[in-house]
Design a protein around this motif. Structure first.
Motif, PDB file in Angstrom:
ATOM      1  N   THR A  94      -8.534  -2.545   0.868  1.00 36.46           N
ATOM      2  CA  THR A  94      -9.897  -3.054   1.003  1.00 36.46           C
ATOM      3  C   THR A  94      -9.871  -4.356   1.796  1.00 36.46           C
ATOM      4  OG1 THR A  94     -10.480  -2.108  -1.140  1.00 36.46           O
ATOM      5  CG2 THR A  94     -11.954  -3.797  -0.266  1.00 36.46           C
ATOM      6  N   ALA A  95     -10.853  -4.545   2.664  1.00 35.38           N
ATOM      7  CA  ALA A  95     -10.940  -5.742   3.494  1.00 35.38           C
ATOM      8  C   ALA A  95     -11.912  -6.754   2.902  1.00 35.38           C
ATOM      9  CB  ALA A  95     -11.374  -5.378   4.907  1.00 35.38           C
ATOM     10  N   VAL A  96     -11.518  -8.024   2.954  1.00 35.86           N
ATOM     11  CA  VAL A  96     -12.381  -9.137   2.543  1.00 35.86           C
ATOM     12  C   VAL A  96     -12.320 -10.201   3.641  1.00 35.86           C
ATOM     13  CG1 VAL A  96     -12.680 -11.038   0.902  1.00 35.86           C
ATOM     14  CG2 VAL A  96     -12.137  -8.743   0.062  1.00 35.86           C
ATOM     15  N   ALA A  97     -13.479 -10.686   4.063  1.00 30.39           N
ATOM     16  CA  ALA A  97     -13.520 -11.732   5.080  1.00 30.39           C
ATOM     17  C   ALA A  97     -13.613 -13.096   4.417  1.00 30.39           C
ATOM     18  CB  ALA A  97     -14.715 -11.525   6.010  1.00 30.39           C
TER      19      ALA A  97
ATOM     20  N   ARG B   4      -8.419  -0.133   7.696  1.00 31.49           N
ATOM     21  CA  ARG B   4      -8.537   1.286   8.045  1.00 31.49           C
ATOM     22  C   ARG B   4      -7.259   1.832   8.661  1.00 31.49           C
ATOM     23  NH1 ARG B   4     -14.608   1.099  10.763  1.00 31.49           N
ATOM     24  NH2 ARG B   4     -15.788   1.206   8.804  1.00 31.49           N
ATOM     25  N   GLY B   5      -6.464   0.967   9.262  1.00 34.30           N
ATOM     26  CA  GLY B   5      -5.244   1.410   9.917  1.00 34.30           C
ATOM     27  C   GLY B   5      -4.052   1.552   8.993  1.00 34.30           C
ATOM     28  N   VAL B   6      -4.233   1.276   7.718  1.00 32.76           N
ATOM     29  CA  VAL B   6      -3.138   1.355   6.758  1.00 32.76           C
ATOM     30  C   VAL B   6      -3.393   2.489   5.773  1.00 32.76           C
ATOM     31  CG1 VAL B   6      -1.854   0.131   4.961  1.00 32.76           C
ATOM     32  CG2 VAL B   6      -2.719  -1.125   6.946  1.00 32.76           C
ATOM     33  N   ALA B   7      -2.423   3.356   5.585  1.00 27.60           N
ATOM     34  CA  ALA B   7      -2.559   4.446   4.622  1.00 27.60           C
ATOM     35  C   ALA B   7      -2.492   3.885   3.210  1.00 27.60           C
ATOM     36  CB  ALA B   7      -1.459   5.479   4.839  1.00 27.60           C
ATOM     37  N   GLY B   8      -3.357   4.360   2.344  1.00 36.56           N
ATOM     38  CA  GLY B   8      -3.359   3.898   0.967  1.00 36.56           C
ATOM     39  C   GLY B   8      -4.679   3.275   0.582  1.00 36.56           C
ATOM     40  N   GLN B   9      -4.675   2.598  -0.568  1.00 38.24           N
ATOM     41  CA  GLN B   9      -5.885   1.974  -1.100  1.00 38.24           C
ATOM     42  C   GLN B   9      -5.969   0.527  -0.609  1.00 38.24           C
ATOM     43  OE1 GLN B   9      -6.646   3.028  -5.415  1.00 38.24           O
ATOM     44  NE2 GLN B   9      -4.480   3.603  -5.283  1.00 38.24           N
TER      45      GLN B   9
ATOM     46  N   ALA C  24       0.836  -1.201   0.000  1.00 33.15           N
ATOM     47  CA  ALA C  24       0.000   0.000   0.000  1.00 33.15           C
ATOM     48  C   ALA C  24       0.866   1.245   0.000  1.00 33.15           C
ATOM     49  CB  ALA C  24      -0.922  -0.003   1.213  1.00 33.15           C
ATOM     50  N   GLY C  25       1.989   1.182   0.715  1.00 27.71           N
ATOM     51  CA  GLY C  25       2.878   2.332   0.809  1.00 27.71           C
ATOM     52  C   GLY C  25       3.557   2.691  -0.494  1.00 27.71           C
ATOM     53  N   ARG C  26       3.671   1.738  -1.389  1.00 24.32           N
ATOM     54  CA  ARG C  26       4.286   2.060  -2.670  1.00 24.32           C
ATOM     55  C   ARG C  26       3.246   2.332  -3.762  1.00 24.32           C
ATOM     56  NH1 ARG C  26       7.293  -3.499  -4.744  1.00 24.32           N
ATOM     57  NH2 ARG C  26       5.502  -4.413  -5.809  1.00 24.32           N
ATOM     58  N   GLY C  27       1.998   2.432  -3.355  1.00 24.85           N
ATOM     59  CA  GLY C  27       0.959   2.876  -4.265  1.00 24.85           C
ATOM     60  C   GLY C  27       0.089   1.812  -4.882  1.00 24.85           C
ATOM     61  N   ASP C  28       0.281   0.554  -4.501  1.00 28.80           N
ATOM     62  CA  ASP C  28      -0.559  -0.514  -5.037  1.00 28.80           C
ATOM     63  C   ASP C  28      -1.943  -0.492  -4.392  1.00 28.80           C
ATOM     64  OD1 ASP C  28       1.273  -1.864  -6.832  1.00 28.80           O
ATOM     65  OD2 ASP C  28       2.331  -2.552  -5.044  1.00 28.80           O
ATOM     66  N   GLN C  29      -2.927  -0.921  -5.139  1.00 22.85           N
ATOM     67  CA  GLN C  29      -4.235  -1.205  -4.550  1.00 22.85           C
ATOM     68  C   GLN C  29      -4.148  -2.572  -3.882  1.00 22.85           C
ATOM     69  OE1 GLN C  29      -8.110  -0.368  -6.507  1.00 22.85           O
ATOM     70  NE2 GLN C  29      -8.322  -2.593  -6.537  1.00 22.85           N
ATOM     71  N   VAL C  30      -4.477  -2.642  -2.608  1.00 19.73           N
ATOM     72  CA  VAL C  30      -4.287  -3.861  -1.824  1.00 19.73           C
ATOM     73  C   VAL C  30      -5.621  -4.365  -1.299  1.00 19.73           C
ATOM     74  CG1 VAL C  30      -3.160  -4.893   0.187  1.00 19.73           C
ATOM     75  CG2 VAL C  30      -1.964  -3.132  -1.149  1.00 19.73           C
ATOM     76  N   ILE C  31      -5.811  -5.674  -1.382  1.00 21.98           N
ATOM     77  CA  ILE C  31      -6.940  -6.348  -0.743  1.00 21.98           C
ATOM     78  C   ILE C  31      -6.371  -7.266   0.319  1.00 21.98           C
ATOM     79  CG2 ILE C  31      -8.835  -7.977  -1.050  1.00 21.98           C
ATOM     80  CD1 ILE C  31      -9.062  -6.917  -3.936  1.00 21.98           C
TER      81      ILE C  31
ATOM     82  N   ALA D 156     -14.872  -7.838  10.989  1.00 22.32           N
ATOM     83  CA  ALA D 156     -14.576  -6.627  11.753  1.00 22.32           C
ATOM     84  C   ALA D 156     -13.077  -6.412  11.893  1.00 22.32           C
ATOM     85  CB  ALA D 156     -15.234  -6.705  13.128  1.00 22.32           C
ATOM     86  N   ALA D 157     -12.337  -7.472  12.167  1.00 21.03           N
ATOM     87  CA  ALA D 157     -10.887  -7.354  12.305  1.00 21.03           C
ATOM     88  C   ALA D 157     -10.240  -6.971  10.978  1.00 21.03           C
ATOM     89  CB  ALA D 157     -10.306  -8.666  12.816  1.00 21.03           C
ATOM     90  N   ALA D 158     -10.751  -7.521   9.887  1.00 20.71           N
ATOM     91  CA  ALA D 158     -10.208  -7.191   8.569  1.00 20.71           C
ATOM     92  C   ALA D 158     -10.453  -5.723   8.229  1.00 20.71           C
ATOM     93  CB  ALA D 158     -10.820  -8.097   7.510  1.00 20.71           C
TER      94      ALA D 158
END
Length: 233
Positions: free
Chosen positions: A53-56, A46-51, A25-32, A39-41
């Motif tokens: 997305t959470a998937v359970a 939310r705690g990571v800067a960048g793009q 995420a820090g290098r600009g990738d979209q991350v899932i 809830a944990a995901a």
């Protein structure tokens, strides 16, 4: 979720997996990132800067993986870092624990690849986490050592099935600053005493190794041990 730079981290809600999420995420990738608990995901994402997305999804329940990944893709990088801690010996053998771990890492990992295979870009790369226990068994590692060896077999078969997509194995040693090991002073001291580098493996070392396997376009079908040289010594 149609950005071709999408990176999927399975098991990315804490520890090493979360650090890998932060790296990409820090290098600009979209991350899932995925985790067993929704809830944990979401909280981790939310705690990571960048793009991010959470998937359970629960790898130990592989029939639900296809639905969890609906709409995800294309995928340029896939990191399967989800693990489970299992203490199992032949003398005191738990069938339930053995089935859970084998399902999670062997069937679950394979099903994730099965579900995403048509969405992998031509230059995609996959990293699957094994573990040093396949080389250094310990009392209680009956299932862990066996399953980690199975990951290597899975990777070698996928190299042939998925080409030109690259697939590699990463075997972390004991990681001194990971949440699991950080408070286990005795084990860390014993590991440090026999580590040729004179330092414990850190999470940043595993993240760097994972990024190398993802990014280097000529590394394929290998197993990379990141243990400070304990196995080699």
């Amino acid at each position: 979720m149609s950005d071709p730079s999408t990176v999927v981290i399975v098991g990315g809600t804490r520890g090493i997996g979360l650090e890998i999420v932060r790296h990409f995420a820090g290098r600009g990738d979209q991350v899932i990132l995925t985790g067993r608990d929704q809830a944990a995901a979401v909280e981790a994402a939310r705690g990571v800067a960048g793009q991010v997305t959470a998937v359970a999804l629960d790898l130990a329940k592989p029939k639900g993986i296809e639905a969890a990944f609906a709409g995800v893709g294309p995928v340029r990088a896939l990191v399967l870092a989800a693990i489970d801690r299992d203490q199992n010996t032949v003398a005191d053998y738990s069938i339930d624990r053995a089935i859970n771990l084998a399902t999670l890492k062997l069937v679950g990992y394979a099903e994730v690849v099965h579900v995403l295979r048509s969405r992998l870009t031509a230059d995609a790369s996959i990293v699957m986490f094994g573990g040093i226990a396949m080389y250094r068994p310990y009392p209680g590692s009956t299932t862990v050592s066996t399953v980690n060896a199975g990951i290597l077999g899975l990777v070698r078969s996928l190299v042939t099935e998925l080409k030109p997509v690259r697939v590699n194995t990463l075997h972390p040693g004991i990681v001194g600053d990971s949440p699991y090991w950080a408070d286990k002073k005795g084990a860390l001291e014993a590991t440090l005493a026999r580590t040729p580098t004179g330092r414990l493996v850190a999470m940043e070392d595993i993240v760097g190794a994972c990024a190398f396997l993802i990014d280097n376009r000529s590394v394929n079908g290998i197993e990379l041990l990141v243990d400070g040289g304990i196995y080699s010594a």
